[in-house]
Design an enzyme around this catalytic site. Sequence first.
Site, PDB file in Angstrom:
ATOM      1  N   SER A 102       8.503  -5.687  -3.525  1.00 27.57           N
ATOM      2  CA  SER A 102       7.754  -4.540  -3.012  1.00 27.57           C
ATOM      3  C   SER A 102       6.318  -4.899  -2.680  1.00 27.57           C
ATOM      4  CB  SER A 102       7.746  -3.407  -4.040  1.00 27.57           C
ATOM      5  OG  SER A 102       9.056  -3.058  -4.408  1.00 27.57           O
TER       6      SER A 102
HETATM    7  N1  SAH Z   1      11.513  -5.083  -8.712  1.00 25.28           N
HETATM    8  C1  SAH Z   1      11.833  -6.054  -7.694  1.00 25.28           C
HETATM    9  C2  SAH Z   1      12.239  -5.390  -6.393  1.00 25.28           C
HETATM   10  C3  SAH Z   1      13.521  -5.987  -5.905  1.00 25.28           C
HETATM   11  S1  SAH Z   1      14.346  -5.152  -4.599  1.00 25.28           S
HETATM   12  C4  SAH Z   1      10.689  -7.043  -7.508  1.00 25.28           C
HETATM   13  O1  SAH Z   1       9.612  -6.862  -8.107  1.00 25.28           O
HETATM   14  O2  SAH Z   1      10.848  -8.025  -6.782  1.00 25.28           O
HETATM   15  C5  SAH Z   1      15.564  -4.239  -5.479  1.00 25.28           C
HETATM   16  C6  SAH Z   1      16.536  -5.027  -6.313  1.00 25.28           C
HETATM   17  O3  SAH Z   1      17.457  -4.084  -6.887  1.00 25.28           O
HETATM   18  C7  SAH Z   1      17.398  -6.030  -5.549  1.00 25.28           C
HETATM   19  O4  SAH Z   1      17.257  -7.277  -6.139  1.00 25.28           O
HETATM   20  C8  SAH Z   1      18.825  -5.500  -5.719  1.00 25.28           C
HETATM   21  O5  SAH Z   1      19.808  -6.497  -5.810  1.00 25.28           O
HETATM   22  C9  SAH Z   1      18.694  -4.737  -7.017  1.00 25.28           C
HETATM   23  N2  SAH Z   1      19.735  -3.729  -7.257  1.00 25.28           N
HETATM   24  C10 SAH Z   1      20.291  -2.861  -6.372  1.00 25.28           C
HETATM   25  N3  SAH Z   1      21.208  -2.093  -6.990  1.00 25.28           N
HETATM   26  C11 SAH Z   1      21.243  -2.499  -8.294  1.00 25.28           C
HETATM   27  C12 SAH Z   1      21.995  -2.100  -9.438  1.00 25.28           C
HETATM   28  N4  SAH Z   1      22.917  -1.128  -9.387  1.00 25.28           N
HETATM   29  N5  SAH Z   1      21.758  -2.715 -10.619  1.00 25.28           N
HETATM   30  C13 SAH Z   1      20.834  -3.711 -10.704  1.00 25.28           C
HETATM   31  N6  SAH Z   1      20.111  -4.129  -9.663  1.00 25.28           N
HETATM   32  C14 SAH Z   1      20.305  -3.537  -8.476  1.00 25.28           C
END
Ligand code: SAH
Length: 220
Positions: free
Chosen positions: A67
């Site tokens: 993000s």
């Molecule tokens: N907090 C992260 C943002 C990553 S983007 C950072 O600081 O980089 C969102 C992430 O959520 C992705 O890696 C995606 O694979 C994950 N995601 C999506 N659905 C999910 C679920 N049901 N359980 C765990 N992770 C999930």
Amino acid sequence: MEEKDSVIYTRRREEMVRKQIEARGITDAKVLAAVRNVPRHLFVSEALQDQAYGDFPLPIGEQQTISQPYMVAEMTQALQVSEDDRVLEIGTGSGYQAAVLAEIVFRVYTVERIYTLFSRARKLFDALSYHNIVTRYSDGTLGWKDEGPFDAIIVTAGAPDIPYPLVSQLAQGGRMVIPVGDQHSQELVKLYKDEKGIHRTDLGGCRFVKLVGEHGWKSL
Ligand code: SAH
């Protein structure tokens, strides 16, 4: 070389905090100190390190993104976390948001559904000595029942609706932040739980990748 890099990146990080985060109204000293401390450039691939302190999200592979710095700071501030808190994060991704939280709270439990991202973040947490981050490879829409209830829950992927297992794993007095909406745009929703029930505040529009799972979207 590495030392010179770290001086440059520390300066860029300072500028990021001033121009993108403080200037837009983030005031929580704990949040500001945390984003000043975490080496964001190490959470992206080498090719993108130069852009790590820009005012935008960046790709991290597997069609996922880290993000925008301001969004991380805004969500962290909205969680109203303090040093004794146990926090659940859904969507480890690069690990950056978890690291920012780990600077402030007692322990971070973070869940990721894509194995390569889970495993890369785990290695990075070890390399950077974030011993208070616990990782798990699974569907985060189910929460992490054995470790709950949590003082705060942060979901960093966009959900069609608020997954009820997460609400039930929130402690009394607990706060949750989650983007809710369709695939193109969401509202950043904050929930507060007390003895009277669940209180909702809308914090504004945002755009996240999909939350995929049993209580989320059915596919990417
Ligand atoms: N907090 C992260 C943002 C990553 S983007 C950072 O600081 O980089 C969102 C992430 O959520 C992705 O890696 C995606 O694979 C994950 N995601 C999506 N659905 C999910 C679920 N049901 N359980 C765990 N992770 C999930």
